[in-house]
Design an enzyme around this catalytic site. Structure first.
Site, short mmCIF file in Angstrom:
data_model
loop_
_atom_site.label_atom_id
_atom_site.label_comp_id
_atom_site.label_asym_id
_atom_site.label_seq_id
_atom_site.Cartn_x
_atom_site.Cartn_y
_atom_site.Cartn_z
N ILE A 293 13.48 -9.68 -18.98
CA ILE A 293 13.47 -8.52 -19.87
C ILE A 293 14.80 -8.41 -20.60
CG2 ILE A 293 14.43 -6.69 -18.39
CD1 ILE A 293 11.04 -6.31 -20.06
N SER B 278 11.84 -11.48 -5.78
CA SER B 278 13.05 -11.08 -6.47
C SER B 278 14.27 -11.36 -5.59
CB SER B 278 12.96 -9.59 -6.84
OG SER B 278 14.01 -9.21 -7.69
N LEU C 166 -3.45 -1.77 -2.05
CA LEU C 166 -3.30 -2.81 -3.05
C LEU C 166 -3.61 -4.12 -2.34
CD1 LEU C 166 -2.38 -3.65 -5.94
CD2 LEU C 166 -0.08 -3.90 -5.00
N SER C 167 -4.72 -4.73 -2.66
CA SER C 167 -5.22 -5.86 -1.88
C SER C 167 -4.40 -7.12 -2.13
CB SER C 167 -6.69 -6.12 -2.22
OG SER C 167 -7.46 -4.96 -1.99
N CYS D 267 0.82 -1.19 0.00
CA CYS D 267 0.00 0.00 0.00
C CYS D 267 0.86 1.25 0.00
CB CYS D 267 -0.90 0.01 1.24
SG CYS D 267 -1.81 -1.54 1.47
#
Length: 632
Positions: free
Chosen positions: A281, A354, A49-50, A2
């Protein structure tokens, strides 16, 4: 995961519209919902952000009688067991969230008692109405950010500096002392940020604010003390602690994926997690594509891998947006791929694991003494490390005066006092070079030596030079660069990034590992690699560390980008900071390939882009698509 923001100001009667404007600036950290707590003294704002307790985890959360309120950013991985203890002690819960465990834990144990019990990444704020006290804490390593600003009766605190810009009593002013150290370190190296009077709550610290008096206290720190375990016992301990941490980091009510590169750290985490989704990436004009090696590993582990190519056009067009999200200039080239990697991952998952922190805890950087592939030099250096300190230092001073030869740097850094040569992982301009290009008003700052000495003072009793270097990086490079970009650039894409190496139980193991099991004739990070090899294809963990290979050199030798950078360097306002002839000379020689000063050019360019975004432009950058990009 959050975004949190709060301010204390008894003189402001209508706090709600100000709080709402501040929360809007960090909406990307929590796009699902918002909440607030406001009284005569404080205003607490929350963007969600749940991840856990999707239905009941909205914040702020209040205690049973409404006298204590909390807002929280992060995850507590052992909250369930603490919750059981608190239930047994008589606390009444209204949710199943880890946030409420912190709230009742504060009531039951006090702040320091709570911080000793929890395991996780966090930045949280608590208003205690009974004590008229605002308090908050930042996690052990600084995984989650927390900034504060105090001026007269106004105190601001929160996840991102950009939210402060919406407070009417915040004075936006450049901290002139931040620029010179930045040119050396590539990140904001001081405790005070690039914004005057805005500071970080340091990692492993908590604060209290009562009647306008601010107090900041340390509650945790690394303490390296070598144990007597054998190599096999050490590898066992490392593997068990990391496996346990990865298992704890699975906790989520939404899908969890992992970022995957060619290196051992993310590969180890991925092999233990075995997620459904992995992500990698690469760049369109780079000879090496991280996605190739990542795809090969994912295939061998039977996992899905999604990769993407970042074009030069989209990387450079979105660089202002990246610097906006970072709050402060950071010229670490890996900022670009990390932003696009989390943007890619956002298509499929909300949580990603990560590998940050492994290099600092387990001595993975070349500058700790890993500068040669020559077996003979490495074996000889191992022997030199065992010599008494006085003899080692004399050898180092002799090596320093010798003409260069293969292995000299490796031998020197294996014998010299860390304080004499090591300032951390990033080193762009030395101080004389900075002075040559900066205007006088920007040369007044703490010296590089003064900055790093604050950490070295705390480990002056250490005999082990590698441990000194690790300690410095844990308190400089890691929280102010590595973890800052990990948090800000994942949250820019509304992603929760978790770092299982940076767990306090893993840290307990890492503290005790003798240096001989980390840096030796075999490799750097040796014991960790051996632990990882238990889960990876044969010898995968011994691959050469690449980081994120970013083609800055190619970009700066490309005429269109060179002209773009040159036009920025030539703008009138740049003369406030730099000798423009000097920086244009550095740029031109790099373009003509007369010198390779790509990092110097990129560091200057990064600062100017950041300054333009925050102090000159009137609009917030938005994402720019590369309409010419060919998608697979």
């Amino acid at each position: 995961m959050c975004g949190i923001i709060a301010f204390a100001d008894k003189t402001m009667l209508n706090k709600k519209p100000v709080l709402n404007n501040m929360m809007e600036m960090i909406k990307h950290r929590g796009p699902n919902s918002s909440g607030e707590y406001i009284n005569d003294t404080v205003a607490l704002g929350f963007r969600r952000l749940s991840i856990i307790d999707l239905k009941g985890g909205s914040q702020p959360i209040l205690n049973e009688d409404g006298s204590v309120a909390i807002i929280f950013n992060g995850e507590i991985y052992n909250y369930q067991s603490i919750r059981e203890d608190l239930l047994a002690a008589g606390h009444i819960f209204t949710t199943h969230s880890d946030t409420e465990v912190l709230l009742h834990g504060y009531e039951e144990y006090g702040m320091e008692g709570l911080l000793k019990k929890i395991r996780g990444m966090f930045a949280f704020l608590i208003w205690d109405d009974n004590k008229q006290l605002l308090t908050g804490a930042r996690d052990f390593f600084g995984i989650k950010p927390m900034y504060y600003y105090q001026d007269g009766d106004t105190f601001l605190v929160g996840s991102e500096i950009k939210a402060f810009l919406q407070h009417p009593k915040f004075k936006k002013e450049l901290n002139k002392e931040a620029l010179k150290p930045y040119l050396t370190f590539q990140y904001s190296a001081l405790d005070e940020t690039f914004f005057k009077n805005v500071y970080r709550v340091p990692e492993g610290h908590y604060f209290t604010l009562k009647d306008g008096d601010l107090e900041i206290k340390k509650y945790w720190d690394m303490d390296f003390k070598a144990n007597q375990l054998s190599l096999s016992e050490t590898i066992d301990a490392i593997d068990k602690s990391i496996a346990d941490s990865v298992e704890s980091h699975r906790i989520s009510e939404v899908e969890v994926g992992s970022l995957l590169s060619s290196g051992v750290d993310s590969s180890y985490v991925t092999a233990l997690l075995r997620p459904e989704h992995t992500f990698s990436i690469g760049f369109d004009n780079n000879k090496y594509h991280e996605g190739d090696a990542a795809k090969a590993l994912a295939d061998r582990l039977g996992l899905e891998n999604k990769s993407d190519i970042v074009t030069e056009k989209e990387a450079l067009n979105n660089f202002p947006l990246i610097q906006y999200h970072l709050d402060e200039p950071d010229s670490n080239p890996s900022c670009i791929p990390l932003y696009f990697l989390t943007k890619l991952a956002h298509q499929d998952v909300t949580v990603i694991l990560s590998g940050e922190g492994a290099d600092e805890l387990f001595a993975g950087y070349a500058n700790y003494g890993d500068h040669t592939h020559s077996k003979a030099v490495r074996v000889f250096a191992d022997g030199l490390r065992q010599l008494p300190k006085g003899i080692k230092y004399r050898i180092a001073h002799g090596l320093k005066k010798m003409p260069n030869f293969h292995g000299r740097l490796h031998l020197y850094e294996s014998t010299a006092p860390a304080e004499e040569f090591f300032i951390g992982e990033a080193y762009v301009f030395n101080e004389e070079q900075s002075a040559d290009i900066l205007k006088p008003d920007y040369q007044k700052s703490a010296t590089v030596q003064e900055i790093v000495t604050e950490s070295y003072k705390k480990v002056r009793s250490y005999d082990d030079e590698v441990k000194k270097m690790q300690y410095l990086d844990i308190h400089q490079f890691m929280p102010k660069d590595i973890l800052l970009k990990a948090d800000k650039l994942s949250m820019a894409n509304s992603m929760e990034l978790r770092v299982p190496f940076l767990d306090k139980e893993v840290a307990k193991v890492a503290e005790g590992v003798p240096t001989k099991y980390l840096i030796n004739s075999h490799s750097s990070k040796y014991a960790l690699r051996e632990a990882a090899n238990r889960h990876l294809p044969e010898e995968w963990a011994n691959r050469t560390k690449l980081g994120f290979p970013v083609p800055i050199k190619q970009w700066l030798e490309d005429e269109p980008f060179y002209q773009e950078v040159r036009s920025l360097f030539e703008q009138d306002w740049v003369s406030e900071f730099f000798d423009q002839d000097a920086i244009l000379d550095i740029l031109d020689k790099t373009f003509r390939q007369e010198s390779d000063d790509r990092r110097k050019v990129w560091t200057i360019y990064t600062f100017l882009v950041w300054y333009k975004v925050f102090f000159r432009d009137e609009e917030i950058p938005t994402f720019v698509e590369d309409t010419d990009k060919v998608t697979a």
